[in-house]
Design an enzyme around this catalytic site. Structure first.
Site, mmCIF file in Angstrom:
data_model
loop_
_atom_site.group_PDB
_atom_site.id
_atom_site.type_symbol
_atom_site.label_atom_id
_atom_site.label_comp_id
_atom_site.label_asym_id
_atom_site.label_seq_id
_atom_site.Cartn_x
_atom_site.Cartn_y
_atom_site.Cartn_z
ATOM 1 N N LEU A 1 0.860 -1.187 0.000
ATOM 2 C CA LEU A 1 0.000 0.000 0.000
ATOM 3 C C LEU A 1 0.895 1.236 0.000
ATOM 4 O O LEU A 1 1.680 1.422 0.931
ATOM 5 C CB LEU A 1 -0.887 -0.013 1.258
ATOM 6 C CG LEU A 1 -1.857 1.139 1.459
ATOM 7 C CD1 LEU A 1 -3.000 1.072 0.447
ATOM 8 C CD2 LEU A 1 -2.417 1.111 2.882
ATOM 9 N N HIS A 2 0.795 2.057 -1.040
ATOM 10 C CA HIS A 2 1.670 3.234 -1.068
ATOM 11 C C HIS A 2 1.174 4.383 -1.917
ATOM 12 O O HIS A 2 1.725 5.479 -1.852
ATOM 13 C CB HIS A 2 3.066 2.833 -1.583
ATOM 14 C CG HIS A 2 3.107 2.648 -3.071
ATOM 15 N ND1 HIS A 2 2.643 1.513 -3.681
ATOM 16 C CD2 HIS A 2 3.537 3.468 -4.056
ATOM 17 C CE1 HIS A 2 2.795 1.625 -4.984
ATOM 18 N NE2 HIS A 2 3.331 2.798 -5.252
ATOM 19 N N ARG A 3 0.145 4.181 -2.737
ATOM 20 C CA ARG A 3 -0.292 5.225 -3.657
ATOM 21 C C ARG A 3 -0.776 6.455 -2.899
ATOM 22 O O ARG A 3 -1.451 6.348 -1.875
ATOM 23 C CB ARG A 3 -1.424 4.714 -4.545
ATOM 24 C CG ARG A 3 -0.987 3.671 -5.553
ATOM 25 C CD ARG A 3 -0.479 4.309 -6.825
ATOM 26 N NE ARG A 3 -0.087 3.289 -7.800
ATOM 27 C CZ ARG A 3 0.278 3.557 -9.045
ATOM 28 N NH1 ARG A 3 0.302 4.796 -9.470
ATOM 29 N NH2 ARG A 3 0.634 2.590 -9.854
ATOM 30 N N ARG B 1 6.413 5.913 2.745
ATOM 31 C CA ARG B 1 5.301 6.862 2.674
ATOM 32 C C ARG B 1 4.133 6.392 3.542
ATOM 33 O O ARG B 1 3.501 7.184 4.245
ATOM 34 C CB ARG B 1 4.827 6.988 1.217
ATOM 35 C CG ARG B 1 3.609 7.918 1.053
ATOM 36 C CD ARG B 1 2.761 7.484 -0.144
ATOM 37 N NE ARG B 1 3.425 7.685 -1.412
ATOM 38 C CZ ARG B 1 3.356 8.800 -2.120
ATOM 39 N NH1 ARG B 1 2.653 9.819 -1.688
ATOM 40 N NH2 ARG B 1 3.971 8.890 -3.274
#
Length: 363
Positions: free
Chosen positions: A206-208, A241
């Site tokens: 998960l990073h967007r 992030r």
């Protein structure tokens, strides 16, 4: 000797450039110069990929990371301009849809250097995503458009691109998986080190920005992921992030206590974790395809995807919080036993086709 100046900066770009760099090295009269913007600077997100893929160190590292979308892109452009002027390349090669991609393409366009774009023609049709803006703008200033599929080629024709500039070569990530999956099986010990059983866990990434920068959406996704984790082990290599975003909403400790949280993993370990997972839950573009290549069912934590072929093939399902339960989507995807037939992204020779097209263009 003609120079191809390659601009990379993020984990998926290091993977993609590996096969193309090898293919270009076999063409007489062409030298490649690799510029690393520094967008992904952590060793686990950067150097390990150069090491594992056998890539030479970048000729230049600009060490630019962090900041807003605009600030990061602007800083990259400022730093890239003198490098391009000094090197005077015959072609600038960019990959994918990151800020590094757009910065390299815009600087090259303003300096009148031709641009080649690998992964051209992809569209999610969600312009709230920075990646969508990056890929659209890059396509429209490029002289060579290397698409991974027929759908991507058709999209470019629909947008008015010169058909002579469009080359449907397939997906270079397929090349990379084919070249490295056996190495991953033989060399990676990540399952043993973590005491993981093949098929005994779900893999999460998960990073967007659309997921991590929207506090309400991140909270909703976190609720769904934690609920799913009560019914099976979830392994979560956490992007820097995402760690910052979870800490900002006060949920990092909760996630770390209920999921198997790892540092970002190198390429070979990622391949082994992905191939051995019962399902992938992700918002990554590249991992949707890697899951398909490795025959692992996928749930994508987005309302749309640029890799529409994976959804059409039935091996990938889109999920938005509030539209059902993630656990139900995972169970349905596992129980449906999706059929992994012929891949829509070429035959694993994309890098060779790209190198040949570049050779022809430069000659």
């Amino acid at each position: 000797m003609k120079t191809v100046l390659t601009v990379v900066g993020a984990r998926p770009q290091f993977i993609k450039t590996g096969p193309v760099t090898r293919a270009l090295s076999g063409i007489p009269g062409i030298q490649e110069v690799v510029i690393h913007t520094g967008q992904h600077f952590d060793d686990n997100m950067s150097q390990v990929f150069f090491d594992q893929l056998g890539l030479a160190p970048p000729s230049v590292n600009l060490n630019i990371s962090g900041g807003s979308q605009a600030v990061q892109t602007a800083q990259m452009m400022q730093a890239l301009e003198p490098v391009m002027l000094e090197r005077a390349p015959e072609l600038v090669l960019v990959y994918g849809d990151t800020n590094s991609t757009l910065a390299g393409a815009l600087v090259a366009a303003k300096l009148n250097f031709p641009i080649a774009h690998v992964e051209a023609g992809l569209r999610s049709f969600n312009r709230r995503m920075p990646e969508e803006i990056n890929r659209i703008l890059t396509d429209h200033v490029s002289s060579l458009l290397f698409t991974p599929s027929g759908i991507a080629s058709e999209q470019l024709r629909h947008e008015g691109a010169d058909p002579a500039t469009i080359h449907n070569v397939g997906d270079v990530m397929f090349d990379a998986v084919l070249a490295n999956v056996e190495r991953a099986r033989e060399e990676s010990s990540v399952l043993e080190e973590l005491a993981l059983e093949p098929g005994g866990y779900s893999l999460l990434t998960l990073h967007r920005a659309e997921n991590t920068d929207d506090r309400e959406r991140l909270n909703a996704l976190t609720d769904e992921i934690l609920h799913a984790a009560t019914h099976g082990q979830v392994v979560f290599p956490m992007h820097p992030r995402t760690r910052i975003a979870l800490e900002a909403i006060g949920r990092l400790e909760e996630v770390a206590s209920r999921l198997r949280v790892l540092q970002p993993q190198g390429y070979l370990d990622t391949l082994r974790l992905l191939e051995s997972a019962q399902v992938l839950v992700t918002d990554s573009g590249g991992m949707q395809k890697e899951a398909m290549f490795l025959q692992t069912p996928c749930i994508t934590l987005r309302g749309e995807t640029e890799w529409v072929e994976t959804v059409e093939a039935g091996v990938n399902t889109l999920f938005n919080p509030g539209e059902g339960r993630l656990l139900d989507a995972i169970r349905q995807k596992i129980e449906s036993r999706p059929q992994f037939g012929q891949f829509p992204y070429g035959h694993g020779d994309a890098a060779t086709l790209i190198a040949q097209a570049i050779r022809d263009y430069l000659s």
